[in-house]
Motif scaffolding. Structure first.
Motif: not given
Ligand code: MOS
Length: 735
Positions: A113-117, A126-131, A52-56, A70-80
């Protein structure tokens, strides 16, 4: 095969298969949902993960800090993956801004960022948790405000930014009739049905990317350049594409982030841009401000024409080439054109269907309507009077074909143009004020080198492989028709395989060069295959006739399949274009006719009838070509009446970034459309004698709608789109 002398008679002229209005051979895959689009790919063996792509959320500045905890700790997350963790990335030559931004941010919704889960939902949550914290810089977002700072952009697509012939200023000053008007076209989104999507899978140091891209070789280059890999280690596959319109000409963030995400997660990863990301994360057609000046003598002959265009782009980007058609469309001894480019910090501006001509004609063809009225001449007659058969800037150059006058005449007759009231605002049909409008269509005919491989098997079947793409334009079908014609087999004996970087490099789909260039590449490969077949059969290839699955030479005849033997026969070649495009101006022409009704009370504009007459060389398949043209006409109506990316000039982004806020025509907006193709061939263009039509179809449409709205109401709107608020307070009184 080098194409450097005009085509003579060749096997395609038989027109047994080529030129027939055949159904799309890929139609059944699309209508049954079995065509694999980019987002449909999945390898049942591999466990696919989702990115999932995080846009500026700023347009310009720097990332101060990123909090991924927070994003890393979210369920199912494999990599950011972020710019910080991605390792060194190059920038693809054809991209203006980076596809993964940071720390510098170049435009709103640039990927950071791209959040992979494990699942799409987990990735998105999880992407919504990237600050991300940003330091914001001041940017420039308003073209009108920075217009005066715009600079000479240097050469634009091989053409100089400025041209001048005779003494424009003096001739314009001395003219009996003058038009001097400024037109504004807004930023447009491609808004194709299929969002950008990619699936990437690594095998050691090699990556395969299933994606949606118009230009496979450019995408392969772009991935290799960005990832810093040898091109041989990158494979791109894109057999079905749900529309591109130029938005998929270049590598975009989905492909690069899928590759980076897959490398980080050690799993195949799918990344699709959500619709709300598409508008600011990808490219768009840039807004323009265009000033057009036309001077004419008492007889209506134009003596001077001037066209200046201003547009903006990110640093390093290019201008919208809106003046190009004005250099070629009408005669006038004194002329000037100029393009100026301002720096804007909006998302990257780039090609969208008929870049240059589409917005250029939106302005020019209203100006022509205004001028016709000033000289008191019917607008069809005025255009015919000012036609030219030579390049008006270089009179020694002729057009290879130029049937603009025929398009206008035939269209006027078929449309019932003589029923148009010369004085606007005169015709009523119940609650509607009715008006007719016309505009010329013009689009240059480009050709690009294109290669193909053809195989003949022992059942007499022909398989074509080329990295050409089908973006909904009918490539599969016209390529099959070409191979069937050349090899003398029925259409269902041809298999066409497209959109794979392991196939020979084609022209790709863009700039309406694809149909003509790619089929010419297939023609070249088939010429070689015919020679191989004749050689195997011991026939003289010069007089061998390929028909009905047989090869005949003199009084001998053999089945085509026999020549293949058990191993089959294979041939590969490319068409390469010589200087014919330089010695002769190659362009496509048309005329658009539109009838609108404008609600007398509410000023709502409805298109009632449309007709396009097109002169574009040989039409390889009138059914698929017609679909291209009616698609262009539909998009032209969008440009005339609806489409506008609303710029937030403070925060620097396109506000209406979804299909609720960015309006495009739907079925209910579009009436019956007629398309007429003139029966012509252009031997200067290619051995196929064809040209492009996909972009010709949009060129001039918006102006024809605008001119019809003027004819209906007497209100001239020079700022697209022509929404009812621009008419309402000026509408004639309701009788
Ligand atoms: Mo076209 S705008 O080159 O896809």
């Amino acid at each position: 095969m080098k194409f450097d002398t005009p085509a003579g008679q060749n096997h395609n002229d038989q027109l047994k298969v080529v030129g027939k209005p055949l159904d799309r051979i890929d139609g059944k895959f699309k209508t049954t949902g079995t065509a694999p689009y980019a987002n449909d790919w999945h390898d049942p063996q591999a466990k696919l993960a989702y990115g999932s792509v995080v846009g500026a959320t700023i347009a310009k500045g720097r990332i101060r800090s990123m909090d991924l905890a927070q994003a890393k700790a979210a369920p199912g997350v494999l990599a950011i993956v972020t710019a910080e963790t991605a390792g060194t990335l190059g920038k693809a030559k054809l991209n203006t801004a980076k596809l993964l931004g940071g720390p510098r941010i170049e435009h709103y919704h640039q990927a950071v960022a791209v959040v992979v889960a494990e699942t799409f939902e987990q990735a998105r949550a999880a992407a919504a948790l990237v600050r991300v914290a940003y330091d914001t810089d001041k940017g420039a977002f308003d073209l009108a405000a920075v217009k005066e700072e715009a600079k000479n952009p240097g050469d634009v697509m091989g053409s100089p930014p400025d041209t001048s012939v005779g003494d424009f200023a003096a001739a314009f000053g001395a003219a009996t009739h003058n038009v001097d008007a400024t037109y504004v076209t807004p930023d447009h989104a491609h808004a194709m049905m299929e969002p950008h999507a990619s699936v990437a899978s690594w095998d050691g140091d090699a990556v395969t990317v299933w994606t949606a891209n118009q230009m496979i070789d450019w995408a392969t280059d772009g991935l290799a350049q960005t990832l810093g890999m040898p091109k041989e280690k990158v494979r791109v596959i894109s057999p079905f594409i749900g529309g591109g319109f130029g938005g998929k000409l270049f590598l975009r963030s989905d492909a690069i982030l899928a590759a980076l995400g897959a490398r980080a997660a050690r799993r195949p990863v799918k990344v699709a841009l959500t619709r709300p990301l598409m508008f600011n994360n990808t490219t768009h057609r840039p807004a323009t401000i265009q000033r057009i000046r036309i001077g004419a003598g008492p007889d209506g002959r134009m003596t001077a024409i001037g066209h200046e265009s201003w547009s903006g782009d990110l640093p390093g980007g290019g201008p919208e080439a809106a003046v190009l058609q004005t250099r070629l469309l009408y005669a006038a001894p004194n002329r000037m054109t100029a393009m100026r480019l301002a720096e804007l910090d909006l998302p990257e501006g780039n090609a969208m269907r008929a870049p240059g001509e589409a917005p250029g004609l939106m302005a020019l063809e209203i100006a022509m309507d205004e001028m016709a009225e000033k000289v008191g001449m019917d607008p069809v007659r005025f255009r015919i009077l000012n036609d030219t058969q030579v390049d008006p800037e270089k009179p020694e150059r002729r057009f290879s074909q130029r049937s603009l006058v025929d398009c206008l005449r035939i269209g006027a007759e078929r449309f019932g143009w003589d029923r148009r009231a010369a004085i606007p605002g005169q015709v009523r049909d119940g609650r509607w004020r009715v008006g007719l409008g016309v505009a010329a269509a013009f689009r240059n005919n480009m050709v690009l080198k294109s290669a193909a491989r053809v195989r003949l098997d022992d059942r007499g079947r022909v398989t074509v492989e080329t990295d050409m793409t089908d973006i909904g334009n009918g490539s599969y079908t016209i390529i099959a028709q070409t191979a069937a014609e050349m090899m003398g087999v029925p259409l269902d004996h041809v298999v066409v395989r497209l959109g794979d970087s392991t196939f020979p490099v084609s022209s790709g789909s863009g700039g309406q060069f694809g149909a003509n260039s790619a089929t010419s590449g297939v023609y070249a490969a088939c010429v070689k295959l015919r020679e191989a077949v004749a050689g195997r059969l011991g026939f003289n290839s010069a007089d061998a006739v390929f028909a009905d699955g047989q090869v005949r030479s003199g009084n001998r005849s053999a089945p085509l399949a026999q020549a293949a033997g058990t191993d089959g026969l294979i041939a590969e070649d490319a068409i390469e274009f010589g200087d014919l495009a330089k010695t002769h101006q190659q362009s496509t022409f048309g005329a658009h006719f539109v009838e609108v009704g404008v609600d007398a009370a509410t000023a709502e504009i409805r298109v009632r009838r449309m007709l396009a007459v097109c002169a574009a060389g040989r039409i390889l398949n009138p059914k698929t070509a017609r679909s291209q043209v009616i698609g262009g006409m539909t998009m032209g109506v969008g440009g005339a009446l609806m489409e506008e990316l609303a710029v937030d000039t403070k925060r620097g982004y396109f506000v209406n970034h979804d299909l609720a806020g960015y309006e495009v025509p739907v079925h209910a907006d579009i009436p019956h459309q007629d398309v007429i193709f003139l029966d012509e061939t252009d031997p200067m263009s290619s051995p196929m004698k064809a040209k492009g039509v996909g972009e010709l179809g949009i060129c001039g449409v918006a102006a024809a709608v605008a001119n019809a709205a003027y004819n209906a109401t007497g209100i001239r709107v020079r700022q697209y789109p022509i929404t009812l608020d621009k008419l309402l307070d000026r509408m004639p009184d309701v009788a």
